[in-house]
Design an enzyme around this catalytic site. Structure first.
Site, PDB file in Angstrom:
ATOM      1  N   GLY A 111       0.823  -1.205   0.000  1.00 21.33           N
ATOM      2  CA  GLY A 111       0.000   0.000   0.000  1.00 21.33           C
ATOM      3  C   GLY A 111       0.852   1.248   0.000  1.00 21.33           C
ATOM      4  O   GLY A 111       2.034   1.204  -0.328  1.00 21.33           O
ATOM      5  N   ASN A 112       0.246   2.368   0.345  1.00 20.66           N
ATOM      6  CA  ASN A 112       0.994   3.619   0.407  1.00 20.66           C
ATOM      7  C   ASN A 112       0.448   4.472   1.544  1.00 20.66           C
ATOM      8  O   ASN A 112      -0.450   4.067   2.270  1.00 20.66           O
ATOM      9  CB  ASN A 112       0.927   4.369  -0.929  1.00 20.66           C
ATOM     10  CG  ASN A 112      -0.494   4.629  -1.370  1.00 20.66           C
ATOM     11  OD1 ASN A 112      -1.288   5.237  -0.656  1.00 20.66           O
ATOM     12  ND2 ASN A 112      -0.857   4.150  -2.569  1.00 20.66           N
TER      13      ASN A 112
END
Length: 407
Positions: free
Chosen positions: A205-206
């Site tokens: 993810g980020n």
């Protein structure tokens, strides 16, 4: 800033305490002007303690100081939260029978009215007519939120969260208004980051918080749009008032929803930070340390679909309305040879969208932050510098550009 917080006599009056505290903690001078009915819900002592200023309801208080005029004259903004149906009607009628309505008549600063009432009252033609009168006079009326009301009732009419109210007030004070120039328009906005599962526990993810996309949804909804917010990353933010929210997890899920919602959209804004890659294979069980399986020593990645470029192609193919305005976002970092803006300009040409908001990201920049900055790119024009400001202020500039493009 000198902010007047008006409080009407509704059950949501207790939430005004949080609004007052939020402004005070930001360094603003706050004067609370309640109605007599409001003091049945929250006592004057509470408002005085939170604001640091004396509380009065009557135009006959401090007559020698002409307080019923001075309070409005000295204000940089007047915020009425909650505003009951009665207060809305009295302001629309130009009444001045208490300190609050007199203050509104005197004020030449932005006036923001935040209604809170039962759904049936909000939907009543008389209330809606009064709201239109206020808006026609330049008063900002924030759409109420959907949710639990007094008792077991639920629906539109709930007072928005403190953070949402304060953000709209700050945006209005920064010089951005909320005309209903998107009324009748469908605006589809993606927000947050996507998650690509590695195993049942972990994912790629980020750091995207979703704040920019949610701010865009709130600004578009306040300007009359029918907003669909496609939210990834389990964003923990108050839902934008009036928006329909569709939760997704992966990039491919977001692509499917965006393609479906874009079929009849007037505006599509891809503000989400989608994952460019996903694991080629998702492990069926949690990967454990100490396992000799060589396949766990590295993760093979494959490219995710390019949602923004795909939407442009679908528009060219007639699957998205030809007049639909498509807006992209570019979160870039520069290097020794190329600046973040240059990378964004190349992306703008490559994607083929109508507008692109470019940000320079990195440590302490944009992701998860309350402020944003960057450049707004448009066809045939020089990049417009978007100076650092709240994500709502940045959203107001983006929506202004979208409306100009639609026109």
């Amino acid at each position: 800033m000198n902010i007047v917080v008006g409080v009407a006599g509704g059950i949501a009056a207790y939430k005004a305490c949080h609004i007052v505290r939020s402004f005070k903690e930001a360094g603003d001078e706050v004067t609370v002007v309640p109605t007599e009915s409001a003091l049945r819900f929250v006592g004057a002592a509470t408002f005085e303690a939170l604001s640091g200023n004396r509380v009065s309801t009557s135009v006959f208080s401090d007559v020698d100081e002409v307080r019923h005029v001075r309070v409005g004259q000295e204000a940089d903004a007047v915020v009425i939260a909650p505003a009951t149906a009665d207060v809305v009607a009295r302001i629309a009628g130009g009444h001045a029978n208490d300190l609050l309505t007199a203050t509104v008549l005197v004020a030449t600063c932005p006036v923001i009215v935040v209604p809170a009432m039962h759904t049936e009252m909000w939907n009543n033609p008389a209330v809606q007519a009064n709201v239109q009168v206020l808006r026609s006079r330049g008063i900002t009326v924030i759409e109420p939120a959907h949710g639990r009301l007094t008792g077991k009732d639920s629906g539109p009419g709930r007072l928005p969260d403190t953070e949402q109210i304060v953000d709209v007030v700050r945006t209005r004070m920064a010089g951005y208004s909320f005309p209903l120039d998107l009324a009748g328009k469908k605006v589809v906005i993606s927000a947050g980051g996507t998650q690509e599962p590695l195993d049942p526990v972990r994912y790629l993810g980020n750091r995207s918080s979703g704040r920019q996309g949610y701010a865009l949804a709130e600004i578009a909804a306040q300007r009359g749009a029918d907003v669909v917010l496609v939210a990834g990353n389990h964003v923990a933010l108050p839902l934008p008032a009036g928006a329909r929210v569709v939760d997704v997890v992966t990039t491919r899920e977001m692509e499917a929803v965006m393609n479906q919602e874009a079929k009849d959209a007037d505006v599509v804004i891809m503000a989400a930070a989608v994952a460019d890659f996903r694991p080629a294979n998702e492990a069926a069980f949690k990967m454990k340390k100490g396992n000799d399986d060589a396949a766990l020593a590295s993760v093979e990645l494959v490219e995710n679909p390019d949602i923004l470029a795909s939407l442009v192609k679908r528009r060219d193919a007639g699957e998205v309305p030809a007049g639909c305005v498509i807006v992209g976002f570019a979160a870039e970092t520069g290097d020794a040879d190329t600046s973040a803006l240059e990378y964004a300009q190349a992306k703008f040409e490559r994607k083929g969208c109508d507008l692109l908001m470019a940000n320079e990201v990195g440590e302490g920049k944009v992701f998860g932050q309350l402020d944003n900055a960057g450049w707004l790119l448009r066809r045939g024009e020089e990049p417009q510098v978007v100076h650092s400001g709240s994500k709502h202020v940045v959203s107001a500039q983006i929506v202004d550009a979208v409306v100009a493009h639609l026109q």
